[in-house]
Design a protein around this motif. Sequence first.
Motif, PDB file in Angstrom:
ATOM      1  N   LYS A 154       0.671  -1.150  -0.409  1.00 18.07           N
ATOM      2  CA  LYS A 154      -0.025  -0.112   0.240  1.00 18.07           C
ATOM      3  C   LYS A 154       0.788   1.326   0.086  1.00 18.07           C
ATOM      4  O   LYS A 154       2.289   1.333   0.773  1.00 18.07           O
ATOM      5  N   GLU A 155       0.489   2.251  -0.955  1.00 18.92           N
ATOM      6  CA  GLU A 155       1.410   3.777  -1.039  1.00 18.92           C
ATOM      7  C   GLU A 155       1.367   4.229   0.630  1.00 18.92           C
ATOM      8  O   GLU A 155       2.329   4.713   0.598  1.00 18.92           O
ATOM      9  N   ALA A 156      -0.009   4.541   0.926  1.00 18.42           N
ATOM     10  CA  ALA A 156       0.439   4.616   2.430  1.00 18.42           C
ATOM     11  C   ALA A 156       1.133   4.121   3.589  1.00 18.42           C
ATOM     12  O   ALA A 156       1.424   5.214   4.586  1.00 18.42           O
ATOM     13  N   ASP A 157       1.575   3.480   2.981  1.00 20.82           N
ATOM     14  CA  ASP A 157       2.566   2.553   3.911  1.00 20.82           C
ATOM     15  C   ASP A 157       4.025   1.858   3.253  1.00 20.82           C
ATOM     16  O   ASP A 157       4.908   1.509   3.238  1.00 20.82           O
ATOM     17  N   SER A 158       3.761   2.689   2.635  1.00 17.46           N
ATOM     18  CA  SER A 158       5.876   3.384   1.368  1.00 17.46           C
ATOM     19  C   SER A 158       6.087   4.479   2.105  1.00 17.46           C
ATOM     20  O   SER A 158       5.387   5.812   2.695  1.00 17.46           O
ATOM     21  N   PRO A 159       7.839   4.659   2.145  1.00 20.28           N
ATOM     22  CA  PRO A 159       7.937   6.392   2.176  1.00 20.28           C
ATOM     23  C   PRO A 159       7.250   7.357   1.418  1.00 20.28           C
ATOM     24  O   PRO A 159       7.654   8.765   2.217  1.00 20.28           O
ATOM     25  N   ARG A 160       7.366   7.034   0.040  1.00 23.61           N
ATOM     26  CA  ARG A 160       6.794   8.554  -0.561  1.00 23.61           C
ATOM     27  C   ARG A 160       5.568   8.432  -0.304  1.00 23.61           C
ATOM     28  O   ARG A 160       4.698  10.087   0.033  1.00 23.61           O
ATOM     29  N   GLY A 161       4.173   7.687   0.222  1.00 26.37           N
ATOM     30  CA  GLY A 161       3.158   8.033   0.859  1.00 26.37           C
ATOM     31  C   GLY A 161       3.213   8.802   2.197  1.00 26.37           C
ATOM     32  O   GLY A 161       2.548   9.889   2.117  1.00 26.37           O
ATOM     33  N   ARG A 162       4.181   8.376   3.169  1.00 24.88           N
ATOM     34  CA  ARG A 162       4.368   8.777   3.864  1.00 24.88           C
ATOM     35  C   ARG A 162       4.778  10.842   3.949  1.00 24.88           C
ATOM     36  O   ARG A 162       4.130  11.390   4.386  1.00 24.88           O
ATOM     37  N   LEU A 163       5.519  10.401   2.698  1.00 22.45           N
ATOM     38  CA  LEU A 163       6.364  12.029   2.972  1.00 22.45           C
ATOM     39  C   LEU A 163       5.038  12.318   2.639  1.00 22.45           C
ATOM     40  O   LEU A 163       5.118  13.863   2.813  1.00 22.45           O
ATOM     41  N   SER A 164       4.372  12.702   1.346  1.00 18.89           N
ATOM     42  CA  SER A 164       3.140  12.739   1.171  1.00 18.89           C
ATOM     43  C   SER A 164       2.262  13.084   2.543  1.00 18.89           C
ATOM     44  O   SER A 164       1.189  14.527   2.319  1.00 18.89           O
ATOM     45  N   LEU A 165       1.614  12.446   2.935  1.00 15.45           N
ATOM     46  CA  LEU A 165       1.019  12.680   4.118  1.00 15.45           C
ATOM     47  C   LEU A 165       1.568  13.555   5.438  1.00 15.45           C
ATOM     48  O   LEU A 165       0.600  14.441   5.417  1.00 15.45           O
TER      49      LEU A 165
END
Lengths: 378, 478, 425
Positions: free
Chosen positions: C37-48
């Motif tokens: 899941k993107e939300a559980d990736s570094p890129r996703g977390r940085l977006s969040l």
Amino acid sequence: MSPGVSETFPEWPEPGVPLRPKERSNVGELIRQARTRRVPVGSTGSHPWDLSRLNKTIAFDTPDMLLTVETGQTLAAAKDMVEAERLWLPLDMPGDSYLSLAEYLTQDHSLSWLSSRYGAARDWITRLTAVDDEGREVACGAKVVKNVAGYQWAPLYIGAGDALGPIVEVSFRLLPLPTSISCGQWEGKSPSSLMGIWRQGCQDSHPTGRGDPWEAIRLTRHSSQWRMEGITRFPPDAVANWGRPVRDQIQEAITTAATPPRETAIPDFKPVHRIQVLPTQIAGLLDTLAACQLDLSCYPASGIIHAGPIHDDQDKQTYTAMLDMVIAKGGRVQPLRAGAHVNRQPGRDPSGERTIMTRVKSILDPEGVFGPLPENRW
Amino acid sequence: MPLPRQLIKQLQRIVGRRQVDTDFAELLVYESDGLTLRTARPGCVVYPSSTEECARVVKACHGAGVPYVPRGAGTGLSGGAISDGGVIIQLSRMSKLLGIHPDDRYAIVQPGVVNNYLNLQARPHGLEFAPDPSSQAACTIGGNLAENAGGPHTLKYGVTSNHILGQTVVFADGEIATFGGPFPVRTGPDFSTFLTGTEGTIAISTEITVRLVPTAATATTMLAVYPSVSGATDSVSAILAAGVLPTAMELIDNLCIQAVEGHLKAGFPTDAAAVLLIELDGEEQLMKRDAEAVARACKANGATDFHTAQTEDERQSLWRGRKHAVGSLGKITPAFYTNDGVVPRSKLTAILQVSYKVAQGHGIRVAHVCHAGDGNIHPLILYDPDESQGPERAMACSEDILLACLEMGGSLTGEHGIGAEKRNLLPRMFTEDDLGHMLRLRDGLNREGLLNPGKIFPTGAKCGELRNQPVFPSGTWI
Amino acid sequence: MVATHQIFSQDGYRLLQECIHCGLCLPTCPTYVVNGKEADSPRGRLSLMKYVDREPDIDAQGAFRHIDLCLGCLACQTACPSGVRYGHLLESSRTYQRQEIKPLTGFQRQIVTGVTSHRPLGMISSIIAVVQRLGLDRLVRVLRLLPATLRFQLAGMPRITGRAFSRTHDRLLPAMTPSDSSQGKVALFTGCVMDYWFSEVHAASVRVLQWNGFDVTIPEGQSCCGALHAHAGLEEEAEACLDRNWMAFQDIDAQALVVNAAGCGAQLRTEAWTSRNGLPVVDISEWLADKLIRPPGKKLYAKVTYDAPCHLHHAQSIHKAPYQLLETACEHLAVLPEAEMCCGSAGFYSLIQAEMSQQVLERKIAHIQSIAPATLITGNPGCQMQLQAGLHASGMKIPVLHIIQVLDQAYRQDEAYLLAFNLSE
């Protein structure tokens, strides 16, 4: 000249007479006229195309390494032209490439001894122009070596007969012409020792033992004589060393050439079937075929055997049983002439290709302006 | 507009509750792929784990009349993997390597397998998957297939479509079909090759058979240093004219070198106007002869320094510099926009001149990395997203460069795809008839247009309608 | 438009912008690899982080659910072509989270401070030591007396004495005479958990350092490095730890502060430390790799494999040194697939995010199974316990040792070494 009628045919010709347009625009006119007359055109329809008069070279840019030609040209002529400029179109067909590019592509004769390294026609086409069911010229791709803009529908047209429309122009990407090519030729009494040399070459030419040193390789049997021919960029002394131990009773000739030789035709060889299996299954098949009286041509690294015809009844049984086994094991047997179909479960289309192409045909030619899809592709 | 609750429930039944994301934060992270200029928020994200689940998901969306978009690692650079309010079918759970057959030189993979991972598994057998996009550490085979990805080494080994042997796909109505097979060579017609590069607008590939090629026995990497960009571009043609076919010829210009050397220290001289990274592989004797020819061609075209990597470490370091070149720009700019134009090789010098000039005209800095051997340029247009008109100016600049590519007989994209990003420029490259023909195929095979809408072709373009429509004004972003 | 920031300063926000959204970090992130899941990736977390920072109305709880799932292994930092300082950004957002969104409960805070300060840790250790000695730990497991996660952790614990190394080392180790100290003097960092539960690693460290000509000093007044506080978003407590250690080491006359726990090394090696203290912080493997003047005469024969601690490989970028050292000590060093991927320990993570921790560990255990080593080697106490527990749960009787313990074992094949340190074979 009445609208839509080519000056070649003031009256619409009898069935079977080829359509021989003089100008590019005639192709569309002829299609529009066939459409109104409801006569299917193309090699599988009432009138095959003869595009030999559309043979202009549209562009040949040496530094860009691209060639754009009308498809009335023959493959041989195109290859000659680029080789004169020290470039190379790594496509071939056995014999002297006498077919026009239009036939070469719509029938897809691009499977050759170069294919295991250089693939087939679709791998070298960067742009393709065809004429659609309303007589309009349509193109895909671009005259550059790398491009992903829009749909590249060329692979659908290559080998589709003329069922989706005639191909009138094509652009190929080219390579620098290989210099100092080594050519090997071996003759022996059985296929296994020749295959041994091929395999050993693959092993010896690469530190991991999984090399692929051949630019082109072919194994043939003609009048009971087994022969293997190959060309490679490796120096002749390297070639001479590959598979030394298995070379007993084998006649060999290793020479060099300035330009890569083309695949020669086997005299009077008119294969009936194209058998396609995995490369590791080829040796076994060749052993079976060695027991039958028939001519064949094999591209071992591509897993392809062209074979037939066969006359002896007992051989026929062995041969048919082998074909059945090939199909049962997931290989493909493609008839190369009418009536050469092999036993196949009715309606079986393991690759799904036939179903989808029928759908594509109904999308691009809903009214049947062009002849049906060729039967022998599946 | 939120998605119908009924559909969400149906999707949850197919893949399980936890494999359907609907929370705000979970959807937000899918609003762009590698291209940050284009954003759109999906209505939900669903994670199938097999071809069958994927087909059932597609059928459910199809039944509900909701658009759906397949997505892999989201490293694409043309906004191809975004959906505005629809369903994203995220294929990251389908990441199994189903089989590797070294003797017959093929592998079967699920679409979510990472390019590098496949290579990691194939290399012990002396084989590899040839396409090597710079994002290969993260991008997936499914994505490579959809975009027909390239990479530095495609000059000799070809692009993805040359290396796909067969695939199992789910069509737009949920029907499953298999094309091609493990056989190394295929004659036409060849539907599988046609699908390669259709950017997921006709079918979703759920199982892919790829060709593996022997890894190069030996490879030499050379670095040529130039005081002018044109010296580097002229060398490219000179090398090919000498009859040498390198596996790769990569151009990196000064601004890009500055960014790389700023934090990576790959070994590029920071005062060079451009460097050319050239790699040869193959038979040892031939390679030696070719290397001499390359050196001659480079020096004849003004290379002030010509250096051959002496150790594997040095070779890897140069390539790391190249592969991380784009990423390094994050250090010198808050944002940049990657252009992917292509020109015939002989126009390379001219297009780079245009690129610098156009950027100057827009008052924008531009860095370049190019797959020079292919004529494929990547002007990297630097901008600040927080500056007023920053993104707009970057896009206008990129568009000018692309139009110049077309004028020189080139293409809008060499390997990144048209996606959502360049769809309005497509009519500049093809005639109405050409586009009409492509749309016939799309509309015939993706009848309701629910599979990945708004990609490749200008929005609203339907087969037959395009002719009556004005060409979209350039710079229109929907 | 002047943006308001919730989490970051303008400079911090600039660091966030260094992410170009290329996605190269995705396949290196354990949580992304596990659930895709993107939300559980570094890129996703940085977006969040970016959204929470700029849009106060956003569902911050929802965003932090995914940021919480981050192990903090920093594999993404190694992969990042833009050099995004993910660890720094993560700690800033966790600090914000503790202050504004979800402060730690008193109990949670007590656990963090308890395990890391001497007196409570000493008490816990004494209890565990008694439990272990009486064999009650087995009883606990069989009777399922504690929650599953705690039982799991208990299985991974080494046999402990209940006494801190820093207070007993005089008795444990005969000091080498200064004349042997041809390579100079180093200070050893003893830490908290290491000090009580891994005194054997400390003892081995001292022996190997001394054997190779280093005079080892163990200054009093050291404390926990503060890593666990920092990861939990307790910025002030982490600062306090740093201060105490600075006091303890500031006047020490030594070449380096040698740390044998990767997590502590990463925490101490911050700008704050280097800017105010002359004593450079080094990991023991990095320090010894090119200073092993007396390599083991005989290598260990059994097949071993090495799992790189994230805080060594990613946080401190020490990639080759452990292999260099191990090659001097081991005949058969097999390469572990995905050796640089996290084992799921990550401090308290294995207790708080037990499910994800287990999934990450399962992948690791499967790779270890594919190698089937006689010994598994790592370089951090958390990893050592997590891996030991995982191996225990999967029924594999493979000991997990620190790099320096393996080196010590190789030396123990030498009579002179045994004699010098009063060791029995």
